[in-house]
Design an enzyme around this catalytic site. Sequence first.
Site, PDB file in Angstrom:
ATOM      1  N   ASN A   7       0.841  -1.181   0.000  1.00 13.21           N
ATOM      2  CA  ASN A   7       0.000   0.000   0.000  1.00 13.21           C
ATOM      3  C   ASN A   7       0.892   1.252   0.000  1.00 13.21           C
ATOM      4  O   ASN A   7       1.721   1.435   0.903  1.00 13.21           O
ATOM      5  CB  ASN A   7      -0.911  -0.018   1.235  1.00 13.21           C
ATOM      6  N   HIS A  43      -5.584   3.634  -1.669  1.00 12.04           N
ATOM      7  CA  HIS A  43      -6.899   3.921  -1.091  1.00 12.04           C
ATOM      8  C   HIS A  43      -7.191   5.397  -1.345  1.00 12.04           C
ATOM      9  O   HIS A  43      -6.921   6.252  -0.492  1.00 12.04           O
ATOM     10  CB  HIS A  43      -6.890   3.609   0.404  1.00 12.04           C
ATOM     11  N   GLU A  72      -8.748   0.404  -2.986  1.00 15.59           N
ATOM     12  CA  GLU A  72      -9.630   0.329  -1.824  1.00 15.59           C
ATOM     13  C   GLU A  72     -10.482   1.594  -1.735  1.00 15.59           C
ATOM     14  O   GLU A  72     -10.038   2.667  -2.134  1.00 15.59           O
ATOM     15  CB  GLU A  72      -8.805   0.228  -0.535  1.00 15.59           C
ATOM     16  N   HIS A 203      -4.197  -4.424   7.701  1.00 14.42           N
ATOM     17  CA  HIS A 203      -4.277  -3.324   8.665  1.00 14.42           C
ATOM     18  C   HIS A 203      -3.346  -3.610   9.843  1.00 14.42           C
ATOM     19  O   HIS A 203      -3.574  -4.518  10.630  1.00 14.42           O
ATOM     20  CB  HIS A 203      -5.688  -3.062   9.183  1.00 14.42           C
TER      21      HIS A 203
END
Length: 250
Positions: A7, A43, A72, A203
């Site tokens: 990410n 995201h 996301e 996460h």
Amino acid sequence: MTVLSVNLNKIAVLRNSRGHDQPDMATAARVCMDAGCGGITVHPRPDQRHVRPDDVRRLAAQTRGRVEFNIEGNPFAGPREGYPGFLELVREARPTQVTLVPDSDEQITSDHGFDLRSDIERLKPALDAIHAAGARCSLFIDAGHDDDEGFARAAEAGVARVEIYTGPYADAFAAGKPQVELERCAQTARRAHAAGLAVNAGHDLSQANLGAFKQAIPGLAEVSIGHALIGEALYAGLDATVRRYLDILR
């Protein structure tokens, strides 16, 4: 092997703090891909606090044919100035995977998942749009989700995967008492697999807690890791850090 999707949100946070174009998102993605990651995740929030729509478009082109690209976000996020709306961005980028997350502008980060029993019906139009864009769909859910009917409904609606929210597991691991949360994640994975869904996770996963998690979840398809990985890379370098995560996943 479990896919590592890196990410890149925090690269964008650092860039945006200065207001120019450094560090460069494309360079960061190239380093991660050259190191062997299997995916890149972003995201893009409507407030553009980190990843922006133009980043998504460029990364979609850069990753295509090389690694998976995962976007996301909240499927109900509509257009606003500088942001075309989440589903429109998906249509433009045509990613490999779309991970739907029930977040809001007020949240610092994602902190809960969908309720499959109550949310699937209202998600169906978004699922149709995602499938039309040629992407598979993953839904962010809480560990401990025990509604077998909800998993079955998700599969019937065309959901391919669920992503287990691992924040509580990471907190428990840091406190030295991970077992209860780890078992909650494992039970959720078993229920999802029984319904024909693949399992992702993400996460607050880190080098410290990833190995135990991977061992507890047979058939783990993908982990999406950003905050810890980018933080660790400040000390060891991005290439070396990605390679270390891949070693753990092996």
